[in-house]
Design a protein around this motif. Structure first.
Motif, PDB file in Angstrom:
ATOM      1  N   ASP A   1     -29.330 100.378 -20.165  1.00 51.24           N
ATOM      2  CA  ASP A   1     -28.897  99.326 -19.241  1.00 51.24           C
ATOM      3  C   ASP A   1     -27.623  99.722 -18.504  1.00 51.24           C
ATOM      4  OD1 ASP A   1     -31.048  97.750 -19.874  1.00 51.24           O
ATOM      5  OD2 ASP A   1     -29.960  96.476 -21.286  1.00 51.24           O
ATOM      6  N   ALA A   2     -26.716 100.416 -19.181  1.00 48.68           N
ATOM      7  CA  ALA A   2     -25.488 100.864 -18.522  1.00 48.68           C
ATOM      8  C   ALA A   2     -25.807 101.873 -17.423  1.00 48.68           C
ATOM      9  CB  ALA A   2     -24.535 101.480 -19.546  1.00 48.68           C
ATOM     10  N   TYR A   3     -26.774 102.735 -17.682  1.00 57.54           N
ATOM     11  CA  TYR A   3     -27.215 103.685 -16.659  1.00 57.54           C
ATOM     12  C   TYR A   3     -27.803 102.949 -15.460  1.00 57.54           C
ATOM     13  CZ  TYR A   3     -30.523 106.847 -14.351  1.00 57.54           C
ATOM     14  OH  TYR A   3     -31.260 107.533 -13.418  1.00 57.54           O
ATOM     15  N   LEU A   4     -28.660 101.976 -15.706  1.00 51.75           N
ATOM     16  CA  LEU A   4     -29.267 101.216 -14.613  1.00 51.75           C
ATOM     17  C   LEU A   4     -28.201 100.472 -13.805  1.00 51.75           C
ATOM     18  CD1 LEU A   4     -32.513  99.742 -16.227  1.00 51.75           C
ATOM     19  CD2 LEU A   4     -32.208 101.885 -14.970  1.00 51.75           C
ATOM     20  N   ASP A   5     -27.188  99.944 -14.477  1.00 57.59           N
ATOM     21  CA  ASP A   5     -26.101  99.256 -13.783  1.00 57.59           C
ATOM     22  C   ASP A   5     -25.382 100.206 -12.824  1.00 57.59           C
ATOM     23  OD1 ASP A   5     -26.644  96.912 -15.118  1.00 57.59           O
ATOM     24  OD2 ASP A   5     -25.029  97.150 -16.589  1.00 57.59           O
ATOM     25  N   ASP A   6     -25.094 101.421 -13.292  1.00 54.31           N
ATOM     26  CA  ASP A   6     -24.419 102.401 -12.434  1.00 54.31           C
ATOM     27  C   ASP A   6     -25.300 102.803 -11.257  1.00 54.31           C
ATOM     28  OD1 ASP A   6     -22.011 102.501 -13.709  1.00 54.31           O
ATOM     29  OD2 ASP A   6     -22.191 104.577 -14.405  1.00 54.31           O
ATOM     30  N   LEU A   7     -26.588 102.936 -11.514  1.00 60.04           N
ATOM     31  CA  LEU A   7     -27.515 103.322 -10.449  1.00 60.04           C
ATOM     32  C   LEU A   7     -27.570 102.253  -9.365  1.00 60.04           C
ATOM     33  CD1 LEU A   7     -29.590 105.357  -9.428  1.00 60.04           C
ATOM     34  CD2 LEU A   7     -31.294 104.279 -10.913  1.00 60.04           C
ATOM     35  N   ALA A   8     -27.658 100.994  -9.768  1.00 64.12           N
ATOM     36  CA  ALA A   8     -27.670  99.901  -8.796  1.00 64.12           C
ATOM     37  C   ALA A   8     -26.364  99.859  -8.009  1.00 64.12           C
ATOM     38  CB  ALA A   8     -27.902  98.574  -9.509  1.00 64.12           C
ATOM     39  N   LYS A   9     -25.249 100.063  -8.695  1.00 64.44           N
ATOM     40  CA  LYS A   9     -23.948 100.055  -8.024  1.00 64.44           C
ATOM     41  C   LYS A   9     -23.830 101.200  -7.029  1.00 64.44           C
ATOM     42  CE  LYS A   9     -18.954 100.183  -8.910  1.00 64.44           C
ATOM     43  NZ  LYS A   9     -17.898 100.360  -9.935  1.00 64.44           N
ATOM     44  N   ALA A  10     -24.279 102.396  -7.419  1.00 65.60           N
ATOM     45  CA  ALA A  10     -24.212 103.552  -6.518  1.00 65.60           C
ATOM     46  C   ALA A  10     -25.010 103.291  -5.248  1.00 65.60           C
ATOM     47  CB  ALA A  10     -24.735 104.802  -7.227  1.00 65.60           C
TER      48      ALA A  10
END
Length: 375
Positions: free
Chosen positions: A164-173
């Motif tokens: 989930d932390a990875y997905l959060d960073d991906l959405a933010k990027a």
């Protein structure tokens, strides 16, 4: 100006990629061989972009692209430009029906983040500088879900404590990338996505195990979560659409199957429009269109009824009949027309000529004008 010239996606629209002219292919080959400088190759590239922009404007398109002339792949060049994503040789090609691609791929090399020096920004700025008043410069990039697939995120645990932390960073990027395009003047951006067609092919497999079925449903839910997160709180005058692609390489394809198994997920996406491939029976019928549209009066479904894979021109009367068939599921006011895909998702291009390409786009425009005279 009429309503249709103010609202993207337009009644007749262009998906994105265009056939690379011989001069551009030669310049890129010479650059790779070290025979010309990057500056010389860029001059050729910009000359050819100016030419195809002029051609699109001459046709009467309300939005134009740079043909994706500054990249080799529709997706990988963009992914490689993100912070935390690297390039490597996968040693396996994408197995299109009857053909194989090069073996380039992307992988995580760190935490994913917005890159203010992403090369796509310079490419867009040039496009924006040559597009005339009254015409939108349309930017295409791959969906973030393209990092879920083909081993690209296998090593996420090296950089993140949780998926989930990875997905959060991906959405933010992605969110920050889109905002930067907006700051550069972009008002129309499209996220191209083969993930949904991949999921269609998997979820329609009768031999799929329960565990694999649940895994692919989770991929679908993750895609909805990331996409809607990156779309949240974007400027109201920015149009963001998606193109659901089934694979496009030298006139071949990757995936088949009805949209039925992913229709409810597609219906949850907060895009302003969805470009759907419907050029042949591989896509199934229109019976699920209402679920994909999901009653959103703001959203347009762009029917990809004209193939970009082959030179033969479809009959306009047949296209009009199919549009009205689709209108039994989605109001005609919420429909539009395009080719099923671009003409060169990779620099190799499909098996047709530039003259065929322009004739296809002219057919889209002429047909749409018959259905929606205001277009």
């Amino acid at each position: 100006m009429t309503e249709s010239t103010l609202t993207a996606p337009f009644r007749y629209d262009v998906v994105g990629s265009l056939l690379r002219p011989t001069a551009l292919k030669q310049a890129h080959a010479q650059l790779a061989a070290g025979d010309i400088t990057a500056e010389a190759a860029l001059r050729v590239q910009q000359t050819e972009i100016k030419h195809i922009v002029d051609e699109q404007v001459k046709l009467g398109l309300h939005a134009v692209t740079d043909g994706e002339f500054s990249r080799s792949w529709w997706h990988l060049d963009f992914l490689w430009g993100l912070t935390g994503v690297g390039k490597y040789d996968y040693h396996q090609s994408y197995k299109f029906k009857g053909d194989h691609t090069r073996t380039d791929n992307a992988e995580l090399v760190g935490k994913v983040a917005f890159n203010p020096d992403h090369p796509f920004f310079k490419a867009f700025s040039y496009l924006q500088s040559i597009v005339p008043d009254g015409v939108l410069a349309k930017q295409t990039i791959p969906s973030p879900s393209m990092l879920f697939r083909d081993n690209r995120s296998d090593n996420w645990h090296q950089f993140y404590d949780s998926w989930d932390a990875y997905l959060d960073d991906l959405a933010k990027a992605y969110h920050e990338t889109i905002l930067h395009f907006y700051d550069l003047g972009c008002r129309y951006i499209q996220l191209d996505d083969t993930t949904w067609a991949f999921l269609i092919s998997k979820l329609n497999d009768d031999q799929l195990s329960t565990a694999d079925h649940d895994h692919y449903l989770q991929v679908a839910q993750d895609a909805v979560t990331v996409i809607n997160a990156l779309l949240a709180d974007l400027p109201s005058d920015l149009t963001v659409t998606t193109h659901i692609c089934r694979g496009n390489f030298k006139s071949t394809y990757l995936f088949s199957g009805s949209y039925d198994v992913v229709a409810d997920y597609l219906g949850q996406l907060h895009y302003d429009g969805l470009f759907l491939e419907y050029d042949n029976q591989r896509a199934g019928g229109f019976d699920v269109l209402d679920r994909i549209w999901n009653g959103d009066a703001h959203k347009r479904i762009v029917l990809g009824l004209v193939t970009s894979k082959f030179p033969e021109l479809e009959a306009s009367d047949h296209l009009i009949a199919r549009i009205h068939e689709a209108a039994t599921k989605v109001p005609l006011a919420n429909l539009a027309l395009s080719t099923q895909c671009g003409f060169a998702s990779t620099e190799e291009g499909n098996q047709l000529t530039e003259a065929n390409q322009w004739a296809k786009l002219q057919l889209v425009i002429d047909t749409a004008n018959k259905v929606w005279p205001e277009a």
